[in-house]
Scaffold this motif. Structure first.
Motif, mmCIF file in Angstrom:
data_model
loop_
_atom_site.group_PDB
_atom_site.id
_atom_site.type_symbol
_atom_site.label_atom_id
_atom_site.label_comp_id
_atom_site.label_asym_id
_atom_site.label_seq_id
_atom_site.Cartn_x
_atom_site.Cartn_y
_atom_site.Cartn_z
ATOM 1 N N TYR A 197 0.820 -1.205 0.000
ATOM 2 C CA TYR A 197 0.000 0.000 0.000
ATOM 3 C C TYR A 197 0.861 1.265 0.000
ATOM 4 N N GLU A 198 0.335 2.296 -0.612
ATOM 5 C CA GLU A 198 0.871 3.641 -0.433
ATOM 6 C C GLU A 198 0.235 4.175 0.847
ATOM 7 N N VAL A 199 1.015 4.188 1.905
ATOM 8 C CA VAL A 199 0.477 4.462 3.242
ATOM 9 C C VAL A 199 0.416 5.961 3.524
ATOM 10 N N HIS A 200 -0.716 6.365 4.060
ATOM 11 C CA HIS A 200 -0.909 7.712 4.578
ATOM 12 C C HIS A 200 -1.181 7.555 6.076
ATOM 13 N N ALA A 201 -0.178 7.850 6.887
ATOM 14 C CA ALA A 201 -0.300 7.688 8.335
ATOM 15 C C ALA A 201 -1.010 8.889 8.948
ATOM 16 N N LEU A 202 -1.894 8.595 9.886
ATOM 17 C CA LEU A 202 -2.702 9.636 10.505
ATOM 18 C C LEU A 202 -2.613 9.481 12.021
ATOM 19 N N SER A 203 -2.101 10.519 12.681
ATOM 20 C CA SER A 203 -1.997 10.531 14.143
ATOM 21 C C SER A 203 -2.871 11.639 14.696
ATOM 22 N N PHE A 204 -3.281 11.501 15.950
ATOM 23 C CA PHE A 204 -4.214 12.458 16.537
ATOM 24 C C PHE A 204 -3.721 12.950 17.887
ATOM 25 N N HIS A 205 -3.779 14.269 18.057
ATOM 26 C CA HIS A 205 -3.548 14.864 19.369
ATOM 27 C C HIS A 205 -4.913 15.270 19.905
ATOM 28 N N TYR A 206 -5.449 14.446 20.793
ATOM 29 C CA TYR A 206 -6.797 14.690 21.304
ATOM 30 C C TYR A 206 -6.792 15.151 22.764
ATOM 31 N N GLY A 207 -5.611 15.551 23.246
ATOM 32 C CA GLY A 207 -5.500 16.008 24.621
ATOM 33 C C GLY A 207 -5.015 14.923 25.563
ATOM 34 N N GLN A 208 -4.386 13.873 25.017
ATOM 35 C CA GLN A 208 -3.814 12.840 25.864
ATOM 36 C C GLN A 208 -2.735 13.454 26.765
ATOM 37 N N ARG A 209 -2.459 12.803 27.855
ATOM 38 C CA ARG A 209 -1.649 13.423 28.906
ATOM 39 C C ARG A 209 -0.180 13.582 28.536
ATOM 40 N N HIS A 210 0.267 12.978 27.450
ATOM 41 C CA HIS A 210 1.630 13.225 26.964
ATOM 42 C C HIS A 210 1.663 12.986 25.464
ATOM 43 N N ALA A 211 2.743 13.413 24.829
ATOM 44 C CA ALA A 211 2.860 13.323 23.368
ATOM 45 C C ALA A 211 4.057 12.478 22.944
ATOM 46 N N ARG A 212 4.533 11.602 23.821
ATOM 47 C CA ARG A 212 5.699 10.796 23.471
ATOM 48 C C ARG A 212 5.434 9.897 22.260
ATOM 49 N N GLU A 213 4.233 9.296 22.209
ATOM 50 C CA GLU A 213 3.896 8.451 21.067
ATOM 51 C C GLU A 213 3.891 9.252 19.771
ATOM 52 N N LEU A 214 3.358 10.467 19.827
ATOM 53 C CA LEU A 214 3.298 11.294 18.618
ATOM 54 C C LEU A 214 4.694 11.649 18.130
ATOM 55 N N ASP A 215 5.609 11.893 19.050
ATOM 56 C CA ASP A 215 6.993 12.169 18.669
ATOM 57 C C ASP A 215 7.602 10.953 17.964
ATOM 58 N N MET A 216 7.320 9.764 18.486
ATOM 59 C CA MET A 216 7.803 8.542 17.854
ATOM 60 C C MET A 216 7.209 8.392 16.454
ATOM 61 N N ALA A 217 5.923 8.690 16.330
ATOM 62 C CA ALA A 217 5.256 8.563 15.033
ATOM 63 C C ALA A 217 5.902 9.481 14.005
ATOM 64 N N ARG A 218 6.169 10.723 14.399
ATOM 65 C CA ARG A 218 6.822 11.667 13.475
ATOM 66 C C ARG A 218 8.192 11.137 13.047
ATOM 67 N N HIS A 219 8.956 10.652 14.012
ATOM 68 C CA HIS A 219 10.305 10.144 13.734
ATOM 69 C C HIS A 219 10.263 8.995 12.734
ATOM 70 N N VAL A 220 9.378 8.031 12.967
ATOM 71 C CA VAL A 220 9.308 6.856 12.103
ATOM 72 C C VAL A 220 8.864 7.231 10.696
ATOM 73 N N CYS A 221 7.851 8.095 10.590
ATOM 74 C CA CYS A 221 7.342 8.459 9.263
ATOM 75 C C CYS A 221 8.358 9.271 8.469
ATOM 76 N N ARG A 222 9.123 10.108 9.159
ATOM 77 C CA ARG A 222 10.199 10.829 8.463
ATOM 78 C C ARG A 222 11.233 9.852 7.933
ATOM 79 N N ARG A 223 11.606 8.879 8.763
ATOM 80 C CA ARG A 223 12.627 7.904 8.350
ATOM 81 C C ARG A 223 12.143 7.055 7.181
ATOM 82 N N LEU A 224 10.861 6.708 7.204
ATOM 83 C CA LEU A 224 10.304 5.886 6.133
ATOM 84 C C LEU A 224 9.892 6.709 4.916
#
Length: 230
Positions: A33-60
């Protein structure tokens, strides 16, 4: 391989940055698939996962959007995952001690937005990382929910979208086995409910993750503040 005459089919992947969605993301890529990754900041108590998501998608080098929907926070703030003033339950997954981590209607909200993006870009499928280990606690990770959302996604727009949860009947150890077979590095994920320098090792999410690695006789590549109760 796709080419200009036969382009790869598009897929939207709801990608939190945790180990489940990380594995789903790579599975979709392996399926061509041509992947379009979608992450959400919905007010969760931290953004560590989102930082990881950005890092991985940039690398890929794959398309990635982090969608800010924090304006809905007051509608879903009755959870320990969205209210930092609430104590975070510790220990293994069980309904009696982790009900406080349920975010009202979360997956229905996120899937609705992901389906909209799929229609918008001409993608026929939307992946998310619900798995069998979540069934005891989270209704929006159960087969009945996926079946009904799939029925709605087929009629809600002129272009039907299929919701795919490839690990719906698998547990965390099964997901890890699939990722290891793909050669994935789980140092590129964050699963802990807390947002400290190291994973806490005490919350339900850490317990489940550590148990998955232990089931394979492996050490988790993440650093933990504590693993004494895992």
């Amino acid at each position: 391989m796709s080419d200009s005459a036969n382009p790869a089919p598009k897929a939207v992947v709801i990608y939190s940055g945790g180990m489940d969605s990380f594995t789903v993301l790579h599975r979709a890529l392996r399926q061509g698939y041509e992947v379009h990754a979608l992450s959400f900041h919905y007010g969760q108590r931290h953004a560590r996962e989102l930082d990881m998501a950005r890092h991985v998608c940039r690398r890929l080098a794959i398309a990635h959007q982090v969608v800010d929907i924090q304006s809905i926070h007051s509608l879903i703030d009755g959870s320990a995952l969205t209210d930092a003033q609430r104590p975070m339950p510790e220990g293994a997954y069980a309904g009696d001690n982790l009900a406080a981590t349920v975010v009202p209607n979360r997956n229905m909200i996120l899937l609705s937005l992901a389906i909209a993006q799929a229609v918008n870009i001409g993608a026929g499928i939307c992946f998310y990382g619900a798995h069998g280990g979540d069934h005891v606690l989270y209704p929006d990770c159960r087969p009945e929910f996926v079946e009904r959302m799939n029925a709605v996604a087929a009629i809600a727009n002129f272009s039907p979208v299929t919701i795919e949860a490839p690990y719906l009947r698998a547990d965390k150890a099964d997901i890890l086995a699939d990722g290891l077979a793909m050669g994935l590095d789980y140092a590129d994920t964050w699963t802990c409910y807390q947002g400290g320098e190291h994973a806490c090792g005490r919350c339900g999410s850490c317990h489940e993750r550590l148990a998955a690695f232990a089931a394979h006789g492996l050490a988790d590549p993440l650093a933990y503040a504590s693993t004494g109760t895992a």
